[in-house]
Write a protein that holds these residues in place. Structure first.
Motif, PDB file in Angstrom:
ATOM      1  N   ARG A 298       0.803  -1.233   0.000  1.00 52.38           N
ATOM      2  CA  ARG A 298       0.000   0.000   0.000  1.00 52.38           C
ATOM      3  C   ARG A 298       0.834   1.280   0.000  1.00 52.38           C
ATOM      4  O   ARG A 298       0.322   2.357   0.318  1.00 52.38           O
ATOM      5  N   VAL A 299       2.111   1.193  -0.381  1.00 50.92           N
ATOM      6  CA  VAL A 299       3.011   2.354  -0.366  1.00 50.92           C
ATOM      7  C   VAL A 299       3.821   2.399  -1.655  1.00 50.92           C
ATOM      8  O   VAL A 299       4.284   1.360  -2.143  1.00 50.92           O
ATOM      9  N   ALA A 300       3.989   3.603  -2.213  1.00 50.95           N
ATOM     10  CA  ALA A 300       4.877   3.820  -3.362  1.00 50.95           C
ATOM     11  C   ALA A 300       5.726   5.055  -3.090  1.00 50.95           C
ATOM     12  O   ALA A 300       5.285   5.988  -2.412  1.00 50.95           O
ATOM     13  N   LEU A 301       6.945   5.064  -3.620  1.00 52.36           N
ATOM     14  CA  LEU A 301       7.857   6.190  -3.454  1.00 52.36           C
ATOM     15  C   LEU A 301       8.093   6.883  -4.789  1.00 52.36           C
ATOM     16  O   LEU A 301       8.211   6.228  -5.829  1.00 52.36           O
ATOM     17  N   VAL A 302       8.225   8.201  -4.737  1.00 55.17           N
ATOM     18  CA  VAL A 302       8.416   9.023  -5.930  1.00 55.17           C
ATOM     19  C   VAL A 302       9.498  10.060  -5.660  1.00 55.17           C
ATOM     20  O   VAL A 302       9.623  10.578  -4.552  1.00 55.17           O
ATOM     21  N   GLY A 303      10.271  10.384  -6.691  1.00 56.96           N
ATOM     22  CA  GLY A 303      11.248  11.459  -6.592  1.00 56.96           C
ATOM     23  C   GLY A 303      12.384  11.140  -5.645  1.00 56.96           C
ATOM     24  O   GLY A 303      12.864  10.010  -5.572  1.00 56.96           O
ATOM     25  N   ASP A 304      12.847  12.148  -4.880  1.00 57.35           N
ATOM     26  CA  ASP A 304      13.989  11.954  -3.997  1.00 57.35           C
ATOM     27  C   ASP A 304      13.727  10.910  -2.923  1.00 57.35           C
ATOM     28  O   ASP A 304      14.668  10.342  -2.371  1.00 57.35           O
ATOM     29  N   ALA A 305      12.483  10.661  -2.593  1.00 57.71           N
ATOM     30  CA  ALA A 305      12.177   9.589  -1.644  1.00 57.71           C
ATOM     31  C   ALA A 305      12.595   8.241  -2.213  1.00 57.71           C
ATOM     32  O   ALA A 305      12.897   7.310  -1.464  1.00 57.71           O
ATOM     33  N   ALA A 306      12.633   8.138  -3.532  1.00 54.70           N
ATOM     34  CA  ALA A 306      13.032   6.899  -4.204  1.00 54.70           C
ATOM     35  C   ALA A 306      14.482   6.919  -4.631  1.00 54.70           C
ATOM     36  O   ALA A 306      15.160   5.888  -4.615  1.00 54.70           O
ATOM     37  N   HIS A 307      14.987   8.092  -5.026  1.00 58.92           N
ATOM     38  CA  HIS A 307      16.344   8.186  -5.575  1.00 58.92           C
ATOM     39  C   HIS A 307      16.875   9.610  -5.476  1.00 58.92           C
ATOM     40  O   HIS A 307      16.440  10.492  -6.191  1.00 58.92           O
ATOM     41  N   GLY A 308      17.799   9.826  -4.575  1.00 58.12           N
ATOM     42  CA  GLY A 308      18.477  11.115  -4.479  1.00 58.12           C
ATOM     43  C   GLY A 308      19.840  10.981  -5.124  1.00 58.12           C
ATOM     44  O   GLY A 308      20.685  10.213  -4.653  1.00 58.12           O
ATOM     45  N   VAL A 309      20.070  11.684  -6.235  1.00 60.61           N
ATOM     46  CA  VAL A 309      21.297  11.501  -7.018  1.00 60.61           C
ATOM     47  C   VAL A 309      22.111  12.780  -7.050  1.00 60.61           C
ATOM     48  O   VAL A 309      21.640  13.863  -6.699  1.00 60.61           O
ATOM     49  N   HIS A 310      23.357  12.652  -7.493  1.00 60.36           N
ATOM     50  CA  HIS A 310      24.241  13.812  -7.668  1.00 60.36           C
ATOM     51  C   HIS A 310      23.676  14.706  -8.775  1.00 60.36           C
ATOM     52  O   HIS A 310      23.195  14.199  -9.798  1.00 60.36           O
ATOM     53  N   PRO A 311      23.726  16.028  -8.608  1.00 60.45           N
ATOM     54  CA  PRO A 311      23.136  16.925  -9.615  1.00 60.45           C
ATOM     55  C   PRO A 311      24.012  17.141 -10.837  1.00 60.45           C
ATOM     56  O   PRO A 311      23.758  18.053 -11.622  1.00 60.45           O
ATOM     57  N   ILE A 312      25.019  16.302 -11.042  1.00 64.48           N
ATOM     58  CA  ILE A 312      26.013  16.533 -12.086  1.00 64.48           C
ATOM     59  C   ILE A 312      25.396  16.649 -13.481  1.00 64.48           C
ATOM     60  O   ILE A 312      25.898  17.366 -14.331  1.00 64.48           O
ATOM     61  N   ALA A 313      24.286  15.944 -13.739  1.00 63.35           N
ATOM     62  CA  ALA A 313      23.648  16.036 -15.050  1.00 63.35           C
ATOM     63  C   ALA A 313      22.318  16.775 -14.989  1.00 63.35           C
ATOM     64  O   ALA A 313      21.603  16.854 -15.984  1.00 63.35           O
ATOM     65  N   GLY A 314      21.973  17.297 -13.820  1.00 61.42           N
ATOM     66  CA  GLY A 314      20.736  18.055 -13.677  1.00 61.42           C
ATOM     67  C   GLY A 314      19.475  17.247 -13.903  1.00 61.42           C
ATOM     68  O   GLY A 314      18.446  17.803 -14.277  1.00 61.42           O
ATOM     69  N   GLN A 315      19.538  15.926 -13.633  1.00 60.87           N
ATOM     70  CA  GLN A 315      18.412  15.070 -13.979  1.00 60.87           C
ATOM     71  C   GLN A 315      17.582  14.612 -12.781  1.00 60.87           C
ATOM     72  O   GLN A 315      16.654  13.842 -12.931  1.00 60.87           O
ATOM     73  N   GLY A 316      17.920  15.066 -11.567  1.00 65.53           N
ATOM     74  CA  GLY A 316      17.202  14.597 -10.389  1.00 65.53           C
ATOM     75  C   GLY A 316      15.711  14.884 -10.436  1.00 65.53           C
ATOM     76  O   GLY A 316      14.881  13.984 -10.267  1.00 65.53           O
ATOM     77  N   LEU A 317      15.342  16.152 -10.665  1.00 62.57           N
ATOM     78  CA  LEU A 317      13.931  16.510 -10.714  1.00 62.57           C
ATOM     79  C   LEU A 317      13.252  15.857 -11.904  1.00 62.57           C
ATOM     80  O   LEU A 317      12.112  15.386 -11.807  1.00 62.57           O
TER      81      LEU A 317
END
Length: 420
Positions: A298-317
């Protein structure tokens, strides 16, 4: 085993809402709007008071939105209000070098004219994006916003999930979605563990005004301590994301504005003329934080809750926006088939869709950071030659441009410009 006929035994009074979203940053509201358009009842809980989200002054925070992410913004009804404030990114120039010495002669140059779809993306200021998401949610009768309260507990049973707020109020939903960042309480309460490490780097974030026009060109300059990104904003302004070793970054951020600029100038160069600070300055410690599962009962994760990455390619958001589009599509399709949207058979489709891409992005950004954030002579030579090769092979260069625009991989409907 999940019973696809299970929803037939429920009534609309069983649940306070179909979907309960924890976290009101950017991904949470985007998901709420996407699902509200399909008829789902959505409640979004944000620990921050609503009044703190309405400041209209420029504070320096901006986002690089890939072309496909702006398609989602169009699909959820906010892009028309944002477009006049958005700066197209027409070119990307990637160089390597040292502060004060200028860039290497080997570089990569990506031009949007090499693809048919349009600009690779747009720079959008936080003050505009956040406000338009809030305004759009207010127009939806099936979205309920709760601000200033944290979720302190969540209890799952075979038919739903009950979340308890810090004031004691309980909300029952079919599905709980964590959009609550790298330290996600939703994930930890669900027993989802994380893999990651600290980079020993900190991003210095600010905005500048400059004497000369930027021409819609984004720059990524790799230096031994970390990359410097110069991202075009509307007018003669640019957003700066500048990576340094954590101790050095702390010293720089404590400086006066004039001293701060004195440190930035040798890294920035003189190609845009005189520069000055505008808005506030921020720092963000950099780390990798990858959830070992994207879903739990009954739970799903989205965004930084699922994957916090280095901003080197600007692709986090942009990765988070792709999560939003994929989860919204999975849930909309399941609801149309009469399935209970919170069952593991439904949620597994989301995880199968997004887990590989998210893991690949995390590993790729980690590898790029290790490759470029060092001053080893042999590695510098190899990466410079590699950039030169990419820059001179049209087919390979075009694939990088399409990647930057978000046009590769298994795109959800909203990122193709289609309706759910």
């Amino acid at each position: 085993m999940d019973n696809p006929l299970a929803p037939a035994i429920f009534t609309s009074m069983t649940f306070d809402t179909d979907l309960l979203i924890v976290g009101g940053g950017l991904n949470g509201p985007a998901l709420a709007l996407a699902l509200a358009a399909t008829g789902q009842r959505v409640t979004i809980v944000d620990a921050r008071p609503l009044k703190t989200l309405k400041k209209a002054g420029f504070d320096g925070r901006s986002y690089a939105m890939a072309l496909t992410s702006t398609r989602l913004l169009q699909g959820i009804g906010v892009w028309d209000a944002l477009e006049e404030h958005a700066q197209p990114m027409l070119e990307i120039k990637v160089t390597d070098g040292r502060a004060g010495e200028g860039p290497s002669p080997f570089f990569m140059h990506f031009d949007h004219a090499e693809i048919e779809e349009g600009p690779m993306g747009y720079m959008i200021e936080d003050r505009h994006l956040r406000v338009e998401l809030l305004n759009a949610m207010k127009q939806k009768d099936n979205i309920t916003q709760i601000n200033g309260l944290e979720v302190v507990a969540q209890d799952v049973d075979p038919t739903g999930v009950t979340a308890t707020l810090e004031d004691g109020k309980q909300l029952r939903a079919r599905l709980l979605v964590g959009c609550d960042g790298r330290g996600s309480g939703t994930a930890s309460r669900a027993g989802i563990t994380r893999t990651g490490w600290d980079y020993g780097q900190t991003a210095l974030v600010c905005a500048i005004t400059h004497e000369k026009p930027h021409g819609g060109v984004a720059h990524q300059f790799f230096m031994p301590p970390g990359p410097l990104a110069i991202l075009p904003l509307t007018g003669n302004r640019s957003s700066i994301v500048w990576t340094e070793a954590t101790a050095q970054a702390s010293e720089i951020n404590a400086m006066s504005a004039s001293d701060y600029l004195d440190v930035l100038r040798p890294r920035f160069g003189s190609f845009l003329g005189e520069i000055s600070l505008t808005g506030a300055r921020f720092t963000y410690p950099l780390s990798l934080s990858l959830a070992n599962q994207l879903v739990a009962p009954r739970v799903a994760l989205v965004g930084d809750a699922a994957h916090g990455v280095h901003p080197i390619a600007g692709q986090g958001l942009n990765a988070g926006i792709r999560d939003v589009a994929a989860l919204a599509e999975v849930l909309a399709d399941a609801a149309r088939r009469g399935e209970d949207i919170g069952t593991s058979s439904v949620l597994s489709r989301y995880q199968e869709w997004r887990r590989f891409d998210n893991t690949t992005l995390a590993l790729a950004t980690d590898a790029f950071n290790r490759l470029f954030s060092n001053d080893n002579t042999l590695i510098r030579t190899l990466r410079d030659v590699g950039m030169g090769i990419v820059g001179h092979l049209p087919g390979l260069r075009r694939s990088f441009i399409r990647e930057a625009a978000g046009l590769t991989g298994d795109l959800p409907k909203l990122m193709k410009g289609k309706r759910l």
